[in-house]
Design an enzyme around this catalytic site. Structure first.
Site, PDB file in Angstrom:
ATOM      1  N   HIS A   1      53.514 -10.778   3.584  1.00  0.00           N
ATOM      2  CA  HIS A   1      52.215 -10.263   3.137  1.00  0.00           C
ATOM      3  C   HIS A   1      52.350  -9.644   1.755  1.00  0.00           C
ATOM      4  O   HIS A   1      53.212  -8.810   1.516  1.00  0.00           O
ATOM      5  CB  HIS A   1      51.696  -9.228   4.142  1.00  0.00           C
ATOM      6  CG  HIS A   1      50.369  -8.668   3.768  1.00  0.00           C
ATOM      7  ND1 HIS A   1      50.031  -7.376   4.035  1.00  0.00           N
ATOM      8  CD2 HIS A   1      49.298  -9.223   3.147  1.00  0.00           C
ATOM      9  CE1 HIS A   1      48.802  -7.146   3.600  1.00  0.00           C
ATOM     10  NE2 HIS A   1      48.343  -8.264   3.055  1.00  0.00           N
TER      11      HIS A   1
ATOM     12  N   TYR B   1      52.281 -14.269 -17.290  1.00  0.00           N
ATOM     13  CA  TYR B   1      53.724 -14.568 -17.270  1.00  0.00           C
ATOM     14  C   TYR B   1      54.491 -13.455 -16.550  1.00  0.00           C
ATOM     15  O   TYR B   1      55.410 -13.720 -15.779  1.00  0.00           O
ATOM     16  CB  TYR B   1      54.277 -14.711 -18.693  1.00  0.00           C
ATOM     17  CG  TYR B   1      53.820 -15.939 -19.441  1.00  0.00           C
ATOM     18  CD1 TYR B   1      53.371 -17.087 -18.793  1.00  0.00           C
ATOM     19  CD2 TYR B   1      53.837 -15.967 -20.827  1.00  0.00           C
ATOM     20  CE1 TYR B   1      52.956 -18.209 -19.491  1.00  0.00           C
ATOM     21  CE2 TYR B   1      53.427 -17.085 -21.540  1.00  0.00           C
ATOM     22  CZ  TYR B   1      52.998 -18.198 -20.870  1.00  0.00           C
ATOM     23  OH  TYR B   1      52.592 -19.308 -21.558  1.00  0.00           O
TER      24      TYR B   1
ATOM     25  N   ASP C   1      45.278 -13.043   0.952  1.00  0.00           N
ATOM     26  CA  ASP C   1      45.244 -11.602   1.209  1.00  0.00           C
ATOM     27  C   ASP C   1      43.805 -11.083   1.190  1.00  0.00           C
ATOM     28  O   ASP C   1      43.094 -11.237   0.201  1.00  0.00           O
ATOM     29  CB  ASP C   1      46.080 -10.876   0.151  1.00  0.00           C
ATOM     30  CG  ASP C   1      46.506  -9.492   0.573  1.00  0.00           C
ATOM     31  OD1 ASP C   1      45.882  -8.928   1.498  1.00  0.00           O
ATOM     32  OD2 ASP C   1      47.473  -8.981  -0.006  1.00  0.00           O
TER      33      ASP C   1
END
Length: 156
Positions: free
Chosen positions: A23, A123, A70
């Site tokens: 998770h 990034y 999520d």
């Protein structure tokens, strides 16, 4: 892949990554121009999975069959925002973003929020992800980060 219910586009390495994620872990679906190798270099960096020849929409659809998003965060999906030079030149919203939105919404059965991250922040988030899947996606700004959720308990 010879398993029932598993999309054949998902390689054994990809299945292992999806099963190993917990998770809150993040998965990057990177376009063909993304610096995947340099993002994944070094001790403790994300795992690199090669999926050359596959587009992100193809992989996203398959991944979403197995990966819950999520629900404890506002936006479990992140895009790389256009750089200022492209914005100032009048570049329009990349068409692939609406394809991602449709696939995310369909898989989750609800509207899934997506947020945009500035290029270097994207990034940075990619370097902190669980894995980077380098694809053959040629759409500009095709990169996508997904945050893994939990499988809800189904009362018996």
């Amino acid at each position: 892949m010879v398993l029932k219910g598993v999309p054949p586009i998902l390689s054994p390495d990809m299945l292992h990554v999806l099963a190993s994620m917990g998770h809150g872990d993040k998965l990057v679906l990177a376009d063909t121009n993304f610096p995947s190798s340099s993002v994944c270099v070094g001790e403790g960096g994300p795992r690199l999975i090669r999926a050359d020849g596959h587009t992100i929409p193809q992989l996203l659809e398959a991944v979403l069959h197995l990966l819950p998003l999520d629900t404890y965060v506002f936006a479990p999906a992140c895009l790389m925002d256009l750089v200022n030079k492209d914005k100032n030149a009048g570049m329009e919203t990349p068409p692939v973003w609406s394809v991602y939105q449709q696939l995310l919404d369909q898989a989750e059965g609800r509207r899934v929020e997506m947020t945009k991250l500035e290029r270097f922040e994207f990034y940075k988030q990619a370097k902190e992800s669980f894995a980077v899947v380098h694809t053959g996606e040629t759409a500009l700004y095709g990169n996508l980060i997904l945050q893994k959720g939990v499988i809800p308990v189904v009362p018996s």
